[in-house]
Scaffold this motif. Structure first.
Motif, PDB file in Angstrom:
ATOM      1  N   VAL A  21      59.549  22.112  33.837  1.00 48.24           N
ATOM      2  CA  VAL A  21      60.393  22.185  35.185  1.00 48.24           C
ATOM      3  C   VAL A  21      59.796  20.994  36.431  1.00 48.24           C
ATOM      4  O   VAL A  21      61.094  20.112  36.769  1.00 48.24           O
ATOM      5  CB  VAL A  21      60.752  23.663  35.999  1.00 48.24           C
ATOM      6  CG1 VAL A  21      62.256  23.976  36.754  1.00 48.24           C
ATOM      7  CG2 VAL A  21      60.698  24.179  34.248  1.00 48.24           C
ATOM      8  N   TRP A  22      58.580  21.547  36.896  1.00 53.70           N
ATOM      9  CA  TRP A  22      58.735  20.819  37.699  1.00 53.70           C
ATOM     10  C   TRP A  22      56.838  20.378  38.018  1.00 53.70           C
ATOM     11  O   TRP A  22      56.707  21.221  37.709  1.00 53.70           O
ATOM     12  CB  TRP A  22      58.846  21.326  39.176  1.00 53.70           C
ATOM     13  CG  TRP A  22      60.337  21.704  39.783  1.00 53.70           C
ATOM     14  CD1 TRP A  22      60.449  22.533  39.189  1.00 53.70           C
ATOM     15  CD2 TRP A  22      60.757  20.610  40.159  1.00 53.70           C
ATOM     16  NE1 TRP A  22      62.071  23.086  39.660  1.00 53.70           N
ATOM     17  CE2 TRP A  22      62.297  21.542  40.190  1.00 53.70           C
ATOM     18  CE3 TRP A  22      60.691  20.031  41.144  1.00 53.70           C
ATOM     19  CZ2 TRP A  22      62.560  21.525  41.056  1.00 53.70           C
ATOM     20  CZ3 TRP A  22      61.670  19.386  41.058  1.00 53.70           C
ATOM     21  CH2 TRP A  22      63.194  19.715  41.287  1.00 53.70           C
ATOM     22  N   LYS A  23      56.244  19.280  38.259  1.00 55.01           N
ATOM     23  CA  LYS A  23      55.600  18.524  38.229  1.00 55.01           C
ATOM     24  C   LYS A  23      55.135  18.261  39.697  1.00 55.01           C
ATOM     25  O   LYS A  23      55.922  17.393  40.184  1.00 55.01           O
ATOM     26  CB  LYS A  23      54.689  18.040  36.537  1.00 55.01           C
ATOM     27  CG  LYS A  23      55.662  16.800  36.688  1.00 55.01           C
ATOM     28  CD  LYS A  23      54.787  15.535  35.238  1.00 55.01           C
ATOM     29  CE  LYS A  23      55.618  13.857  35.693  1.00 55.01           C
ATOM     30  NZ  LYS A  23      55.950  13.134  34.841  1.00 55.01           N
ATOM     31  N   SER A  24      53.933  18.276  39.845  1.00 53.95           N
ATOM     32  CA  SER A  24      52.790  18.182  40.859  1.00 53.95           C
ATOM     33  C   SER A  24      52.337  16.426  41.145  1.00 53.95           C
ATOM     34  O   SER A  24      52.102  16.014  40.181  1.00 53.95           O
ATOM     35  CB  SER A  24      52.211  18.606  41.911  1.00 53.95           C
ATOM     36  OG  SER A  24      51.292  18.472  42.881  1.00 53.95           O
ATOM     37  N   ALA A  25      52.846  15.057  42.766  1.00 51.77           N
ATOM     38  CA  ALA A  25      52.501  14.378  42.005  1.00 51.77           C
ATOM     39  C   ALA A  25      52.316  13.944  43.974  1.00 51.77           C
ATOM     40  O   ALA A  25      52.443  14.375  44.147  1.00 51.77           O
ATOM     41  CB  ALA A  25      53.469  13.112  41.667  1.00 51.77           C
ATOM     42  N   GLU A  26      50.744  12.944  43.371  1.00 48.29           N
ATOM     43  CA  GLU A  26      49.931  12.533  44.932  1.00 48.29           C
ATOM     44  C   GLU A  26      50.811  11.450  46.027  1.00 48.29           C
ATOM     45  O   GLU A  26      51.432  10.223  44.821  1.00 48.29           O
ATOM     46  CB  GLU A  26      49.030  12.653  44.995  1.00 48.29           C
ATOM     47  CG  GLU A  26      48.291  12.484  46.311  1.00 48.29           C
ATOM     48  CD  GLU A  26      46.418  12.165  46.371  1.00 48.29           C
ATOM     49  OE1 GLU A  26      46.159  11.606  46.747  1.00 48.29           O
ATOM     50  OE2 GLU A  26      46.232  13.513  46.195  1.00 48.29           O
ATOM     51  N   VAL A  83      58.441  27.962  45.092  1.00 49.35           N
ATOM     52  CA  VAL A  83      58.089  29.488  44.059  1.00 49.35           C
ATOM     53  C   VAL A  83      57.577  29.364  42.953  1.00 49.35           C
ATOM     54  O   VAL A  83      56.876  30.504  42.799  1.00 49.35           O
ATOM     55  CB  VAL A  83      60.132  30.157  44.143  1.00 49.35           C
ATOM     56  CG1 VAL A  83      59.849  31.710  43.703  1.00 49.35           C
ATOM     57  CG2 VAL A  83      59.878  30.028  46.421  1.00 49.35           C
ATOM     58  N   LEU A  84      57.722  28.459  42.530  1.00 49.22           N
ATOM     59  CA  LEU A  84      57.469  28.483  40.710  1.00 49.22           C
ATOM     60  C   LEU A  84      55.869  28.363  40.752  1.00 49.22           C
ATOM     61  O   LEU A  84      55.041  28.890  40.154  1.00 49.22           O
ATOM     62  CB  LEU A  84      58.243  27.349  40.104  1.00 49.22           C
ATOM     63  CG  LEU A  84      57.870  27.100  37.856  1.00 49.22           C
ATOM     64  CD1 LEU A  84      58.404  28.486  38.095  1.00 49.22           C
ATOM     65  CD2 LEU A  84      58.762  26.195  38.149  1.00 49.22           C
ATOM     66  N   HIS A  85      55.483  27.427  41.536  1.00 50.60           N
ATOM     67  CA  HIS A  85      53.662  27.037  41.483  1.00 50.60           C
ATOM     68  C   HIS A  85      53.116  28.153  42.185  1.00 50.60           C
ATOM     69  O   HIS A  85      52.478  28.854  41.336  1.00 50.60           O
ATOM     70  CB  HIS A  85      53.729  25.914  41.918  1.00 50.60           C
ATOM     71  CG  HIS A  85      52.481  25.436  42.288  1.00 50.60           C
ATOM     72  ND1 HIS A  85      51.675  25.090  41.505  1.00 50.60           N
ATOM     73  CD2 HIS A  85      51.339  25.881  43.502  1.00 50.60           C
ATOM     74  CE1 HIS A  85      50.450  25.431  41.586  1.00 50.60           C
ATOM     75  NE2 HIS A  85      49.908  25.442  42.966  1.00 50.60           N
ATOM     76  N   ASN A  86      53.726  29.031  42.854  1.00 53.97           N
ATOM     77  CA  ASN A  86      53.068  30.021  44.131  1.00 53.97           C
ATOM     78  C   ASN A  86      52.898  31.563  42.997  1.00 53.97           C
ATOM     79  O   ASN A  86      51.541  32.009  42.351  1.00 53.97           O
ATOM     80  CB  ASN A  86      53.789  30.520  45.418  1.00 53.97           C
ATOM     81  CG  ASN A  86      53.128  31.447  45.936  1.00 53.97           C
ATOM     82  OD1 ASN A  86      51.900  31.379  46.260  1.00 53.97           O
ATOM     83  ND2 ASN A  86      53.203  33.054  45.507  1.00 53.97           N
ATOM     84  N   LEU A  87      54.671  31.775  41.599  1.00 53.95           N
ATOM     85  CA  LEU A  87      53.920  32.890  40.406  1.00 53.95           C
ATOM     86  C   LEU A  87      53.107  32.720  39.446  1.00 53.95           C
ATOM     87  O   LEU A  87      52.467  33.145  39.398  1.00 53.95           O
ATOM     88  CB  LEU A  87      55.419  32.370  40.331  1.00 53.95           C
ATOM     89  CG  LEU A  87      56.901  33.651  40.744  1.00 53.95           C
ATOM     90  CD1 LEU A  87      58.182  33.631  40.757  1.00 53.95           C
ATOM     91  CD2 LEU A  87      56.725  34.813  41.751  1.00 53.95           C
ATOM     92  N   ARG A  88      52.623  30.818  38.981  1.00 58.44           N
ATOM     93  CA  ARG A  88      51.660  30.081  38.448  1.00 58.44           C
ATOM     94  C   ARG A  88      50.681  31.199  38.441  1.00 58.44           C
ATOM     95  O   ARG A  88      50.143  31.233  37.825  1.00 58.44           O
ATOM     96  CB  ARG A  88      52.585  29.189  37.683  1.00 58.44           C
ATOM     97  CG  ARG A  88      51.421  28.803  37.091  1.00 58.44           C
ATOM     98  CD  ARG A  88      51.346  27.172  37.246  1.00 58.44           C
ATOM     99  NE  ARG A  88      52.331  26.550  36.340  1.00 58.44           N
ATOM    100  CZ  ARG A  88      53.586  25.698  36.503  1.00 58.44           C
ATOM    101  NH1 ARG A  88      53.371  25.725  37.699  1.00 58.44           N
ATOM    102  NH2 ARG A  88      54.520  25.367  36.130  1.00 58.44           N
TER     103      ARG A  88
END
Length: 1741
Positions: A21-26, A83-88
């Motif tokens: 759904v969402w992924k992190s990038a720098e 929100v999704l990352h914090n829950l993960r």
């Protein structure tokens, strides 16, 4: 700061991803305005050019420090990926299933049993604020309970979510929390009944689905009712939309309702055999899904649990069996075989076994049932037609009947449960728990999903309005300007469903039509809504479906079955058959009774926002849709009248894997349940909110010195923000908080991190430079050393040649021989010198040894006599020391008695003060009488002419009064001479006064008779009668005037007596002079003692000198020359004795002369002391005589006498001091007697003098007693006179007349009577004071006699260690010594356990009498008294400590004096004599031991209750180490305690409370071993409560907090060391907490770290270690989180442990108490009873 400016290098963003759904990038390159591409670096290292729209940049990622927060609103960037990352992070890594999102609690289903729901967890959350602990369902329940109790407002907890998300479990835990924290003291067990309703409703309403093994197939709203004390009194339940179709149909891998499988699993039990059931595979209704068993579920055990809960709710076995019969009948009905007969007909075999069982169970006619299952009756206006049904129609009719029966049974059970939970009292408040289905969308959605989603639309609307309202209130509270926030309003969707001509109304309309069908209804929907309502769509590829745009998603519904499910009809003939059933329950189901009104409707007074849509009156039957709409409207009305609390349950994955995080499924649910909507509403304004204190503490590093110089922290925060953030629109200042827009907190965190990074770089620069310099200097020093050795070696090699070697060898040979010669010469010289020295030395030693033998022989003789003298002197010192101790103890006792007497004197002074006030009132009355007399004088002038007839009588009375006045003057003179004469004169005066009063009364009687006769004779002459009456009035007034004169004369006499009292007071002032004189005597005594000591030292020195001189004066050689050989031999034997004897003779003569002079001095001093003692005795006797002569006639005299009495109370003390001086004088005499025998005569004279003085004291005492008897006689005479006056007043009352003068005379007489009564009371008071003084004088006299009699022993041999009491005084003993005793008055200056020793001395007395009844009664009274006093003071720590100590002392006394050998080891011989002789009290010892244990447990509970509120603030929250803490944002749920709270508890508060407990226990004499056990218990509680709170608070699990906890533990250890309690094992109880603190501080990265944690943390369980590791939270970016892989390593090591699976420590655990046996060192004979105990009725034997 602009948002675009945050897109700089190294910042991170979120980009969409099809998988996650969402992924992190720098960000690899700074973003500039106008760029169309953002250069990114993915986490796998690949570079990506991400196309962007300048208007919608990708969302920024929060700093790592903000990740994992308890509250999602604490995040700086509020959006879906954050929100999704914090829950993960919380769920998958930290294993935390609960998270706050503003007012919502997000609950993730772990699909695993977690140890976080025990009673210890409930008690940990009870009373806590919501932001203080980690998120939990208990925290939400506590918040609802607290708001209900505080605001007296109803609350609701709304639990929603998908099937399988954990709604039922969450609702069950919330109800369990309420039942636990609000337990009542009654025996009704209402809480257990409320909880027992859950298993029943789950059995009949839950089933296994593909998503959940225990899915609730109905909605439930449970109202838990509370009374005014906030205790549960009952409950009520409302259900919504039971899924009846599940009874007859289940999809693959699903089951029917649990109750059917439980019944089949128990079919072989005897009580169920008549139901004729088998396994679940035998019935169509239970085997349809192909899955009859749930893994891990025992249906048979669940059946037993269901029956148990039925019984708990009060359902009898007959009722239970009726329910089971109905359920069994439904199963048999499903197995009835319907066969097709052609295409139009069907039939049921008459011998169908299942049909027969079905009819047998329900009491039906099998023939009729078989007929009407296959036929239907159609009634028209003209005829009735029976129409056969096809097989599918018959099967549908059978299934409809089964569904109907089950629905009725379900409603019936809910109704009976509500009846069982009914309450008789009035409901004060309630908390509702709503467990309702969440938004559902499946591949095929039917009528049930439509109703569920309709309900969720209503709930979402209510939720949105509530969230918006809270945001608005927050802004208004902080005085922040706010604008209208745009939020999604789903009212159009609700109108589409429920408005007029909406979907539901069209459905009901179609159901009314005889030939209505699903297709016709769907066509109406198409015609009404397509292209007219944007929320309604038609699928492109289907004509049997429609689409509705709900708030969560679009849902496509199949229209098939909508009408049938909405009608929910059963054919009439089948209903008629069931209504005629012989089975009462079945017949009751189908009775045509009106629906009783819901109990909920009466309790709700608030109206809903929209009117409830009622069904059309033309409608014959209420449809399912209309019923659901009405119940839903009522539910919304209830929720709007309460304060809601939201719990959103999330299903993390569809495979039911523990702690697996499926991002797609979770995002779908977050969108559906309103969490993201809450985030969106918050993010539109100012989502980040910090208090000024939190901001100041967190960002103080960014502040300049100038800004920090401001006094107000609020102004400092404003100045910093104005400098750091230029755009003022990015933040707002509220009253207590700072509001930030999205991203600003992240920007501040970036600035803070940069500042810290700069500081770290600077520190690293200097440290690295220092290390390099140190390394360089070390290398340089090493190089120099290497060079030094290398150069030396090089020089040596150059210098070494062959010639040099030969020369060196020759020199060595020469040196060898030369050195040998020199050494030999030196040795010879030393040897000769040594032999010479030895010869002379040995001769000297032999001669000295001989002289020493002679000297030692003489010294032994001297030592013999000297040691004897020293031993005598030591004995004298010890005896003097013992006497001084006795003197000190007696002085303390006298001081205590003096204090008690002073208190009594103060009370007497207060009473006299009140009497003086009464006297002042009487004076005012007299003044009023005088004014009345003046007015009477004016009237007298008017009647002067008519009063001549009475003038002679008046003059005669005046003459008598004058004569009486002269007598009073004579009496006054006699009073001054002698008290007895004064009393007799007073008696004569009172007799004359009484006679005169009787004469006056008789005269008045005669006058009254004359007046009556004249009235009878001259009744017609009214005016003459008036004149005679006025003349009588005048005469009475004259008499009153005379009495007033008499009172004036009495007042003059009292003034004279006041003068006499003043003289007495002057004489009493000489007391101070006596005090000074006594002090002078004491100083003189001290000087005499010092002088004696100094003279003794001088005598010892002189004696040693004289002896030495005598020994030196004789030359041994001269004596030998003058003696013969025989004399020499004799001298060898006894010569030393002779010399010693001659020396001692000379020393004795010197000492005799010196002692003679000392004796003369002491005789003079003793004579002076005797003279002073005699003088003081005379003065004291004189004062006592003056005191006895005090007069108590009127109030002023009594006042002065009381004052003098209070001063004279010092006289016994003076006498005691005099007696003590006499004792000290005797000590001096004894010492003189030991020094010389010539002092014996003088000592006998002194003792005779003392005996003579005591005889004089006895004579004085007898004189005083005689005078007291005289005073008593006087008192009796006065009482007789008062009685005579009272009789006279009674007689006067009988002479009442109707004129004013008579009434005034009576008032005057009554006043005199009152004065006489006051005199009598004052006499009684004086008698009591005199009696007390007499008792004290007697006690002092006895003490003086004992001290003065040299032959009387003062040791403990006088007493037997018993206290004699009478049987009738037993209750008084218990009352005074146990029930009324105050600890604070006992523990000061008294031996520990004094009441216990007194009680045991009474027990010894009863034992000595060999009276079993008396002893049994006393022991029972003692035990009952202790129980009663403890029961009355259950919360009084000092009282419990006091009686725990005394109970233990009493128990030890019973053991010590029991006569058993094991308890007599440490007794003295005299204590062994005091053992009990006649009775064995071992049974009472056991009872007392049980009582002591109960007292100890209550004692521990009180200590724990007092210290428990202090533990967490002091041990966990307080920062003992200042400057190392850091604060993080807390989100919507703020902490309850502010950092600046000066009233908060600290570590010092904990230590202070512990010191108070310790000092109180020590003061009360508690055994040291018991003190150590109590301290150990307290330290265990401190460690357990702190550790439990730490485990439940993720914000406290940091390295810095570990340092704080370790520091606080060290304070506790120092306290133990200071109190000398190291051996109490209290330190070991803190080991789990100490290891937890160490675990927070230790490195947690490598395998060696994991192994070290495994080896070190032995006191922590595996669950606790994993919990701390998962909860570890870095405070700064420099700290690293604990990786999941490291946690798995530690868990793998811990798997081998076999410890408890409980997360929390049991704070209620009590260590086993041991009462040690400690024998009492106090001799029973020496124990004194204080007067404050009021035990004067006890007699020491």
């Amino acid at each position: 700061m602009a948002v675009a400016a945050l897109y700089t290098q190294y910042n991170r963003v979120w980009i969409p991803d099809p998988e996650e759904v969402w992924k992190s990038a720098e960000i690899a390159k700074d973003y500039r305005a106008g760029d169309r591409v953002l250069q990114l670096l993915l986490e796998d290292g690949t570079q990506l050019d991400y196309p962007i729209d300048p208007e919608s940049l990708p969302p920024l990622r929060n700093p790592d420090i903000l990740v994992g927060e308890n509250d999602l609103t604490a995040l700086s960037y509020l959006h879906e990926p954050a929100v999704l990352h914090n829950l993960r992070v919380r769920f998958a890594e930290s294993k935390l299933i609960y998270t706050y999102s503003g007012i919502i609690l997000v609950a993730m289903n772990p699909y695993k049993q977690l140890p976080i729901y025990g009673d210890a967890i409930i008690h940990a959350y009870s009373g806590q604020n919501m932001g203080d602990m980690d998120p939990h369902i208990f925290a939400v329940a506590e918040e609802a309970y607290k708001q209900m109790a505080r605001n007296n407002k109803n609350q609701s907890i709304i639990v929603s979510g998908e099937s399988g998300a954990g709604k039922t479990v969450s609702a069950r835990y919330a109800m369990r929390y309420f039942a636990t924290v609000s337990k009542s003291n009654s025996n009704a067990h209402v809480e257990d009944k409320v909880l027992a309703s859950n298993p029943i409703t789950e059995a009949v309403g839950n089933a296994k689905t593909t998503r959940n093994d225990n899915s609730s197939r109905f909605g439930k709203y449970t109202e838990i009712s509370f009374d005014e004390r906030n205790q549960i009194i009952g409950a009520n339940m409302r259900t919504y939309l039971l899924e009846k179709s599940r009874v007859v149909f289940q999809s693959e891998n699903e089951r029917n309702y649990h109750i059917f499988y439980q019944l089949c699993a128990s079919a072989q039990q005897s009580e169920f055999k008549h139901l004729k059931l088998g396994s679940a595979e035998e019935f169509n209704y239970t085997r349809m899904g192909g899955s009859t068993v749930i893994e891990g579920v025992n249906d048979r055990a669940d059946m037993a649990e269901t029956q148990k809960t039925f019984t708990l709710l009060g359902f009898k076995e007959d009722f239970q069996m009726d329910v089971f019969k109905t359920l069994a009948a439904i199963l048999h009905l499903g197995n009835v075989q319907i066969k097709a007969v052609g295409n139009e007909r069907s039939t049921v075999s008459g011998d169908d076994s299942h049909l027969e069982v079905f009819c047998e169970l329900l009491g039906l006619d099998s023939g009729k049932v078989a007929q009407w299952l296959c036929n239907r009756k159609i009634v028209t206006t003209s005829e009735t037609v029976v129409k056969p049904m096809t097989r599918p129609q018959a099967v549908n009719a059978r299934d409809a009947l089964a569904k109907k029966i089950y629905a009725h049974l379900f409603d019936f059970l809910v109704e009976r449960i509500n009846q069982a939970l009914q309450f008789s009292g009035k409901q004060h408040t309630f908390i509702g728990v709503l467990d309702i289905y969440g938004f559902e969308t499946f591949d095929v959605n039917s009528f049930e999903q439509f109703c569920i989603n309709y309900a969720n639309e209503k709930l979402q609307q209510q939720f949105n309005l509530h969230v918006f309202k809270l945001e608005q209130e927050e802004y208004m509270k902080e005085d922040i300007p706010w604008t209208l926030i745009d939020f999604y309003d789903n009212q159009p969707v609700i109108d589409l469903i429920e408005a007029k001509m909406g979907i539901l109304e069209l459905l009901d309309e179609e159901c009314l039509l005889p030939h209505g069908s699903d297709e016709n209804w769907l066509q109406k929907l198409y015609n009404n809504f397509i292209n007219k309502n944007s929320l309604f769509e038609k699928p492109r590829m289907s004509n049997t479906s429609f689409i509705i745009q709900h708030f969560a998603d679009k849902v496509e519904y199949k229209c098939e079955g909508f009408l049938e499910k909405n009608r929910d009809t059963v054919y009439d003939m089948l209903v008629e058959i069931l209504r005629a059933s012989k089975f009462h329950l079945c017949a009751k189901f189908f009775q045509e009774n009106p629906v009783p009104p819901s109990p909920f409707s009466s309790a709700i007074t608030m109206k809903s926002a929209k009117p409830v849509i009622k069904p059309n009156n033309k409608q014959l039957r209420t449809t399912v849709g209309s019923k659901f709409r009405s119940s839903l409207s009522l539910l919304m009305e209830t929720l709007n009248a309460t304060t809601p609390h939201y719990v959103r349950c999330i299903k993390p994955n569809d495979e039911k894997l523990p702690f697996e995080f499926d991002s797609k499924r979770i995002v779908q649910q977050l969108r559906a349940c309103g969490v993201l909507e809450t985030i969106r509403i918050s993010a539109q304004s100012y989502p980040s909110r910090w208090t000024y204190i939190e901001f100041y503490s967190r960002y103080g590093i960014l502040m300049t010195k100038q800004e920090l110089s401001f006094g107000d922290k609020k102004e400092v925060c404003k100045a910093v923000l104005h400098r750091l953030i230029q755009d003022f629109n990015q933040y707002q200042f509220g009253k207590t908080k700072i509001f930030f827009r999205a991203g600003q907190v992240a920007y501040l965190e970036k600035l803070r991190l940069d500042k810290l990074r700069q500081g770290c770089v600077l520190i690293q620069k200097h440290v690295r430079g220092w290390l390099q310099r140190k390394k360089f200097l070390r290398k340089r020093q090493a190089a120099l050393i290497i060079q030094q050795y290398f150069r030396g070696q090089h020089t040596v090699r150059k210098a070494v040649t062959a010639a040099a070697l030969k020369e060196a060898w020759a020199a060595i040979i020469i040196q060898k021989y030369c050195r040998g010669y020199l050494v030999r010469s030196l040795y010879q010289l030393i040897r000769v010198a040594t032999i010479t020295i030895q010869a002379y030395t040995r001769g000297f030693l032999a001669r000295r040894r001989y002289r020493k033998m002679l000297e030692e022989h003489k010294a032994v003789i001297l030592q013999k006599y000297a040691r004897a003298w020293l031993a005598r002197r030591r004995f004298q010192n010890i005896r003097r020391f013992v006497l001084n101790i006795q003197l000190t103890y007696r002085v303390q006792r006298l001081q205590k008695k003096l204090e008690d007497q002073n208190k009594e004197n103060h009370g007497l002074v207060e009473k006299l003060t009140s009497l003086a006030a009464v006297r002042a009132g009487d004076v005012e009355k007299i003044q009023k009488l005088e004014s009345e007399l003046d007015r009477a004088a004016a009237h007298r002038q008017n009647y002067e002419e008519k009063g001549k007839r009475y003038k002679a009588a008046v003059e005669e009375k005046l003459a008598k009064l004058q004569k009486h006045n002269s007598e009073l003057e004579i009496q006054k003179e006699q009073i001054q001479r002698k008290l007895q004469e004064q009393t007799e004169e007073l008696k004569g005066k009172m007799d004359d006064l009484t006679k005169q009063l009787f004469e006056d009364v008789q005269k008045e009687e005669r006058q009254r008779i004359l007046l009556e006769k004249s009235f009878e004779l001259k009744a017609q002459d009214y005016e003459k009668q008036i004149c005679s009456l006025k003349e009588e009035i005048k005469a009475l007034k004259d008499e009153k005037t005379q009495l007033q004169h008499q009172l004036e004369e009495e007042r003059i006499a009292s003034d004279d007596l006041k003068g006499e009292v003043a003289r007495l007071s002057k004489q009493a002032k000489t007391i101070s002079e006596f005090e000074k004189e006594i002090e002078l005597l004491q100083t003189q005594k001290i000087d005499v003692e010092k002088h004696v000591q100094s003279q003794k030292r001088e005598m010892r020195e002189k004696m040693s000198e004289i002896t030495k001189q005598l020994l030196e004066s004789y030359e041994i050689g001269d004596v030998r020359s003058r003696l013969s050989v025989e004399d020499l031999e004799h001298l060898n034997e006894d010569g030393e004795l002779w010399f010693a004897y001659e020396g001692l003779k000379k020393a004795t003569r010197v000492l005799e002369s010196h002692f003679q002079s000392q004796k003369d001095c002491y005789e003079k001093e003793i004579e002076a002391l005797n003279f002073k003692v005699v003088h003081l005795s005379q003065e004291i006797n004189h004062l006592q005589k003056l005191f006895r002569e005090e007069n108590d006639i009127n109030e002023s005299i009594r006042h002065e006498v009381t004052r003098l009495t209070s001063e004279n109370m010092m006289i016994p003390d003076f006498k005691q001091q005099i007696s003590e001086l006499e004792k000290q004088k005797q000590d001096l005499e004894i010492r003189l007697k030991e020094q010389t025998e010539n002092m014996k005569g003088k000592v006998e004279e002194l003792s005779n003098q003392l005996n003579h003085s005591q005889e004089e004291d006895g004579i004085q005492q007898r004189t005083k007693e005689a005078q007291n008897e005289m005073r008593t006689k006087e008192k009796g005479k006065l009482i007789d006179k008062n009685q005579e006056m009272q009789e006279a007043s009674e007689h006067l009352r009988q002479l009442e007349t109707e004129n004013e003068g008579g009434s005034r005379f009576r008032q005057e007489v009554s006043r005199l009577i009152m004065e006489n009564r006051d005199l009598e009371e004052q006499l009684d008071m004086k008698d009591r004071v005199i009696k007390k003084l007499q008792d004290q004088v007697k006690a002092l006299t006895k003490t003086i006699e004992k001290a003065s009699d040299p032959h009387l022993s003062s040791g403990p041999k006088e007493y037997l260690g018993m206290l004699e009491y009478k049987r009738e005084d037993e209750a008084k003993l218990i009352q005074n010594l146990i029930l009324d005793l105050k600890p604070r008055g006992v523990v000061v200056n008294m031996i520990p356990g004094l009441p216990a020793h007194i009680l045991f001395m009474c027990v010894r007395y009863a034992d000595s009498l060999n009276d079993a009844n008396m002893l049994k009664s006393l022991m029972n009274s003692i035990i009952n008294g202790i129980k009663q006093v403890v029961k009355e003071h259950l919360e009084d720590f000092e009282m419990l400590s006091f009686w725990l100590s005394n109970t233990c002392h009493f128990l030890n006394c019973l053991k010590q004096y029991s006569g058993e050998e094991e308890f007599m080891k440490h007794n003295s011989p005299h204590q062994n004599k005091n053992c009990l002789n006649n009775f064995d009290l071992s049974e009472y010892r056991q009872i007392l031991s049980d009582v002591a244990i109960r007292i100890y447990h209550q004692f521990i509970i009180v200590m724990e209750n007092n210290i428990q509120p202090i533990i967490v603030p002091g041990m966990l929250e307080y920062e003992s180490l200042q400057g190392i803490s850091g604060l993080k944002p807390t989100g919507f749920r703020k902490r309850s305690s502010s950092i600046d709270d000066t009233d908060a508890y600290t570590m010092a508060s904990v230590l202070q409370q512990l010191s108070y407990f310790y000092s109180t226990m020590c003061q009360n004499g508690l055994d040291p071993e018991l003190v150590r056990q109590a301290v150990k218990q307290l330290f265990f509680l401190i460690g357990a409560v702190t550790l439990n709170s730490l485990l439940l608070r993720k914000d406290m699990c940091s390295c810095r907090k570990g340092m704080q906890i370790r520091c606080n533990i060290s304070y506790l250890e120092e306290w133990l060391k200071d109190k000398n309690l190291q051996n109490s094992l209290a330190k070991e109880t803190l080991e789990p907490l100490s290891q937890a603190a160490w675990l927070l501080q230790v490195k947690k990265t490598t395998d060696s770290d994991a192994k070290e944690i495994y080896e070190r943390c032995t006191s922590l369980s595996a669950v606790q270690i994993i919990k701390i590791l998962n909860s570890y939270t870095p405070i700064d970016d420099f700290e690293k989180r604990v990786t999941p892989s490291f946690v798995r390593k530690v868990q793998a090591l811990l798997n081998s442990r076999e410890d408890s699976s409980q997360l929390m420590l049991d704070t209620g655990y009590l260590f086993q108490v041991m009462f040690p046996f400690t024998p009492s060192p106090h001799a029973l004979e020496m124990i004194q009873i204080p007067s404050s105990f009021k035990l004067g009725f006890l007699n020491r034997l």
